[in-house]
Motif scaffolding. Structure first.
Motif, mmCIF file in Angstrom:
data_model
loop_
_atom_site.group_PDB
_atom_site.id
_atom_site.type_symbol
_atom_site.label_atom_id
_atom_site.label_comp_id
_atom_site.label_asym_id
_atom_site.label_seq_id
_atom_site.Cartn_x
_atom_site.Cartn_y
_atom_site.Cartn_z
ATOM 1 N N GLY A 280 0.827 -1.074 -0.133
ATOM 2 C CA GLY A 280 0.040 -0.169 0.175
ATOM 3 C C GLY A 280 1.085 1.338 -0.043
ATOM 4 O O GLY A 280 0.335 2.522 -0.664
ATOM 5 N N GLU A 281 2.154 1.269 0.534
ATOM 6 C CA GLU A 281 2.822 2.291 0.742
ATOM 7 C C GLU A 281 4.451 2.257 0.552
ATOM 8 O O GLU A 281 4.511 1.257 2.065
ATOM 9 C CB GLU A 281 2.643 3.401 2.154
ATOM 10 N N ILE A 282 4.948 2.794 0.931
ATOM 11 C CA ILE A 282 6.728 3.073 1.246
ATOM 12 C C ILE A 282 6.824 4.660 1.612
ATOM 13 O O ILE A 282 6.229 4.855 0.960
ATOM 14 C CB ILE A 282 7.698 3.055 0.106
ATOM 15 N N ARG A 283 7.276 4.208 3.274
ATOM 16 C CA ARG A 283 7.835 5.091 3.816
ATOM 17 C C ARG A 283 8.858 5.165 4.303
ATOM 18 O O ARG A 283 9.327 4.671 4.912
ATOM 19 C CB ARG A 283 7.209 5.740 4.684
ATOM 20 N N PHE A 284 9.866 6.550 4.057
ATOM 21 C CA PHE A 284 10.939 6.529 5.089
ATOM 22 C C PHE A 284 10.520 7.095 6.825
ATOM 23 O O PHE A 284 9.551 8.552 7.074
ATOM 24 C CB PHE A 284 11.546 7.914 4.538
ATOM 25 N N ALA A 285 10.755 6.133 7.955
ATOM 26 C CA ALA A 285 10.758 7.073 9.044
ATOM 27 C C ALA A 285 11.634 8.206 9.319
ATOM 28 O O ALA A 285 11.029 8.593 10.714
ATOM 29 C CB ALA A 285 10.521 5.461 10.216
ATOM 30 N N GLN A 286 12.439 8.241 8.401
ATOM 31 C CA GLN A 286 13.367 9.526 9.343
ATOM 32 C C GLN A 286 13.496 10.843 7.638
ATOM 33 O O GLN A 286 13.659 10.313 7.379
ATOM 34 C CB GLN A 286 15.138 8.835 9.485
ATOM 35 N N LYS A 287 13.315 11.886 8.794
ATOM 36 C CA LYS A 287 13.089 12.981 7.861
ATOM 37 C C LYS A 287 14.900 13.199 7.059
ATOM 38 O O LYS A 287 15.606 12.682 7.708
ATOM 39 C CB LYS A 287 13.102 14.446 8.705
ATOM 40 N N GLY A 288 14.763 13.763 5.914
ATOM 41 C CA GLY A 288 15.602 13.706 4.732
ATOM 42 C C GLY A 288 16.385 12.855 4.502
ATOM 43 O O GLY A 288 17.524 12.424 3.536
ATOM 44 N N MET A 289 15.590 11.093 4.202
ATOM 45 C CA MET A 289 16.658 10.003 3.700
ATOM 46 C C MET A 289 16.143 10.109 2.093
ATOM 47 O O MET A 289 14.774 11.075 1.374
ATOM 48 C CB MET A 289 15.388 9.008 4.764
ATOM 49 N N SER A 290 16.766 9.691 1.614
ATOM 50 C CA SER A 290 16.347 9.312 0.037
ATOM 51 C C SER A 290 17.588 8.187 -0.570
ATOM 52 O O SER A 290 18.204 6.925 0.192
ATOM 53 C CB SER A 290 16.395 10.120 -0.861
ATOM 54 N N MET A 291 17.152 7.658 -1.069
ATOM 55 C CA MET A 291 17.489 6.221 -1.269
ATOM 56 C C MET A 291 17.678 6.208 -2.843
ATOM 57 O O MET A 291 17.321 6.556 -3.526
ATOM 58 C CB MET A 291 16.748 4.784 -1.895
ATOM 59 N N SER A 292 19.522 5.613 -3.302
ATOM 60 C CA SER A 292 19.421 5.076 -4.613
ATOM 61 C C SER A 292 19.774 3.358 -4.796
ATOM 62 O O SER A 292 19.797 2.544 -4.057
ATOM 63 C CB SER A 292 20.905 5.697 -4.831
ATOM 64 N N PHE A 293 19.273 3.065 -6.443
ATOM 65 C CA PHE A 293 19.559 1.577 -7.011
ATOM 66 C C PHE A 293 20.375 1.482 -7.592
ATOM 67 O O PHE A 293 19.884 0.584 -7.809
ATOM 68 C CB PHE A 293 17.686 0.594 -7.501
ATOM 69 N N ASN A 294 21.318 2.011 -7.533
ATOM 70 C CA ASN A 294 22.397 2.102 -9.171
ATOM 71 C C ASN A 294 22.906 0.653 -8.340
ATOM 72 O O ASN A 294 24.220 0.087 -9.048
ATOM 73 C CB ASN A 294 22.963 3.202 -8.411
ATOM 74 N N GLY A 295 23.341 0.306 -6.968
ATOM 75 C CA GLY A 295 23.397 -1.091 -7.045
ATOM 76 C C GLY A 295 23.191 -2.418 -7.136
ATOM 77 O O GLY A 295 23.629 -3.378 -6.794
ATOM 78 N N ILE A 296 22.000 -2.013 -7.466
ATOM 79 C CA ILE A 296 20.725 -3.143 -8.016
ATOM 80 C C ILE A 296 20.376 -3.375 -8.540
ATOM 81 O O ILE A 296 18.847 -4.595 -9.212
ATOM 82 C CB ILE A 296 20.262 -3.747 -6.136
ATOM 83 N N ALA A 297 20.018 -2.387 -9.377
ATOM 84 C CA ALA A 297 18.585 -2.007 -10.074
ATOM 85 C C ALA A 297 18.889 -2.652 -11.361
ATOM 86 O O ALA A 297 17.961 -3.330 -12.590
ATOM 87 C CB ALA A 297 18.013 -0.216 -10.166
ATOM 88 N N GLN A 298 20.277 -2.317 -11.941
ATOM 89 C CA GLN A 298 20.682 -2.983 -13.835
ATOM 90 C C GLN A 298 20.498 -5.210 -12.823
ATOM 91 O O GLN A 298 19.866 -4.863 -14.636
ATOM 92 C CB GLN A 298 21.799 -2.598 -13.581
ATOM 93 N N GLY A 299 20.439 -5.345 -12.124
ATOM 94 C CA GLY A 299 20.942 -6.664 -12.015
ATOM 95 C C GLY A 299 18.838 -6.964 -11.279
ATOM 96 O O GLY A 299 18.595 -7.772 -12.421
ATOM 97 N N TYR A 300 18.348 -6.535 -11.875
ATOM 98 C CA TYR A 300 17.352 -6.285 -11.646
ATOM 99 C C TYR A 300 16.385 -6.242 -12.140
ATOM 100 O O TYR A 300 15.758 -6.957 -12.715
ATOM 101 C CB TYR A 300 16.243 -5.743 -10.370
ATOM 102 N N ILE A 301 16.777 -5.551 -13.474
ATOM 103 C CA ILE A 301 15.698 -5.390 -14.589
ATOM 104 C C ILE A 301 16.299 -5.997 -15.663
ATOM 105 O O ILE A 301 15.584 -6.809 -16.284
ATOM 106 C CB ILE A 301 16.156 -3.653 -15.508
ATOM 107 N N THR A 302 18.341 -7.009 -15.223
ATOM 108 C CA THR A 302 18.324 -7.666 -15.938
ATOM 109 C C THR A 302 17.748 -9.262 -16.427
ATOM 110 O O THR A 302 17.345 -9.767 -17.197
ATOM 111 C CB THR A 302 19.810 -8.234 -15.839
ATOM 112 N N ASP A 303 17.257 -9.578 -14.800
ATOM 113 C CA ASP A 303 16.386 -10.753 -14.329
ATOM 114 C C ASP A 303 15.260 -10.097 -15.185
ATOM 115 O O ASP A 303 14.720 -11.707 -15.557
ATOM 116 C CB ASP A 303 16.063 -10.757 -12.545
#
Length: 341
Positions: free
Chosen positions: A167-190
Motif C-alpha cells: 500500500g505504501e513505502i515511506r521513510f521513518a526518518q526525515k531527509g532520507m533518500s535511496m539509490s538503487f544504483n547497486g542493484i537495479a541493473q541486476g533486477y532489470i536484467t532478471d
C-alpha cells in the motif's frame, strides 16, 4: 534504444566483465525445447538501459520473431526505468525521495525492496540502498560545496528506517533518500530474462549492466570430455589488472562485478564511489574488485557491491546465507581468490 548493430559503447567502469562473444557469434547451434527441429542463429540487440550500454544475444530460429522480442525488451526496460531511475523526474524512486513516501507503489518496487532487505541482513548492513545522502555529500564535497557535514548525512541513512508494503513505502526518518544504483541493473536484467524465457528463449546472454546467462553452446570441440559447458565468460573486475582475469564457463547463472576505484569522487582516482553504510566513508579495504556469481542478477549485483565493503571472511558468511553463490575477488596486492557459499 535501437535494434541496429553498432559499435559497442565504452564499458561502464563499474563492472569490467566481458562475455567472450567472439567464439559464439555467427555459430549455428542445435537448440532445445520450443526450438527443436529448427536451426537457431545468434541475434544481437544493443541499446541503453539505465543510462549505460546494454547488449542481448539470443539463439532463435526466426529473425522476425527475434526482432519482435527485442521490441518487447525495449518496452520492458522503459517501463522499469520509470520505476527505478534516479534521473527521470516522475519515476517512482524520484517521487519517493522527494516526498518521503510513495502511495500504491508498483509490485516491482516492493519486490526489489524485499530483496534489498534480505541482502542488507545477509551482509550485516554492508549493502544499504539508503546511502544516497552520503553519496550526495561526497559529490558536493568534490565540487567544492562544504555545506552539510558528514554526521548530518549519516543521520539520514539506515535501511531500518524504510517501511514498505503493497500500500505504501515511506521513510521513518526525515531527509532520507535511496539509490538503487547497486542493484537495479541486476533486477532489470532478471526481468528482461524472464520475459524472453516466457517467449520460449532457452539460450541467451542478457547484459544490461549485469549479466544473466541461460543455456549455452551445446557442442564445443575445444572442451575435454566431461568438461563444464556453457557460455565463455572472462571475469576481470579490475580493468587495469589484466593479469588477474580468469576465464570460466557459465550456464543458467548471473554475474555482476564491482571495482573499488571503478568510479571515484576525486580527480586523483583515490576516493571510491562505493560507500560503507556503517561508517559513512568510501571503502578502502583489501579487496579491489569482485565478481559475484548467483542464481539471479539482482542478488549478484547487491552482493558484488557489498563485497568491497566486507572483509573476505564476512563476505564468505554472506555467501553462506545466499545459496548457490560464489565470488571471485581481486585483492590490493594483486592476488586473487574464490569464495563459495
Amino acid at each position: 534504444m535501437t535494434h541496429a548493430t553498432i559499435n559497442q559503447p565504452p564499458m561502464n567502469r563499474r563492472r569490467f566483465l566481458r562475455i567472450c562473444a567472439a567464439g559464439v557469434a555467427g555459430l549455428a547451434l542445435p537448440a532445445s525445447g520450443a526450438m527443436a527441429g529448427a536451426q537457431a542463429q545468434l541475434y544481437r540487440w544493443r541499446g541503453i538501459a539505465l543510462g549505460a550500454g546494454a547488449e542481448i544475444d539470443i539463439l532463435h530460429e526466426s529473425a522476425s520473431e527475434a526482432k519482435r522480442l527485442f521490441t518487447k525488451v525495449e518496452a520492458e526496460i522503459r517501463r522499469l526505468e520509470a520505476i527505478f531511475s534516479l534521473y527521470q523526474p516522475d519515476s517512482e524512486l524520484v517521487r519517493l525521495n522527494a516526498n518521503g513516501r510513495l502511495s500504491a507503489p508498483s509490485l516491482e518496487m516492493v519486490d526489489l525492496l524485499g530483496l534489498c532487505d534480505r541482502i542488507h541482513a545477509a551482509t550485516e548492513g554492508a549493502f544499504d540502498t539508503t546511502i544516497q545522502p552520503l553519496w550526495a555529500y561526497y559529490a558536493r564535497q568534490a565540487s567544492g560545496d562544504t555545506g552539510e557535514d558528514l554526521a548530518t548525512a549519516r543521520s539520514r541513512t539506515g535501511f531500518r528506517h524504510v517501511v514498505y508494503g503493497p500500500g505504501e513505502i515511506r521513510f521513518a526518518q526525515k531527509g532520507m533518500s535511496m539509490s538503487f544504483n547497486g542493484i537495479a541493473q541486476g533486477y532489470i536484467t532478471d526481468r528482461v530474462t524472464a520475459l524472453l524465457a516466457a517467449k520460449g528463449c532457452t539460450n541467451m546472454v542478457v547484459d544490461l549492466g549485469e549479466i544473466v546467462i541461460r543455456g549455452g553452446p551445446d557442442e564445443d570441440p575445444a572442451l575435454d570430455a566431461g568438461a563444464h559447458r556453457g557460455w565463455p565468460v572472462t571475469l576481470q573486475p579490475v580493468a587495469e589488472r589484466a593479469e588477474t582475469k580468469t576465464r570460466i564457463r557459465l550456464t543458467n547463472a548471473a554475474v555482476a562485478s564491482s571495482a573499488r576505484l571503478g568510479t571515484t569522487f576525486d580527480q586523483a582516482g583515490r576516493r571510491s564511489h562505493i560507500i560503507d553504510p556503517r561508517t559513512g566513508l568510501p571503502v578502502a579495504g583489501a579487496v579491489d574488485g569482485a565478481s559475484v556469481i548467483a542464481p539471479a542478477a539482482a542478488l549478484a549485483d547487491g552482493l558484488s557491491t557489498a563485497a568491497l565493503v566486507l572483509e573476505e571472511n564476512r563476505l564468505g558468511r554472506a555467501l553462506t546465507d545466499c545459496p548457490a553463490t560464489s565470488a571471485f575477488v581481486v585483492r590490493r596486492d594483486g592476488s586473487t581468490g574464490w569464495l563459495r557459499a
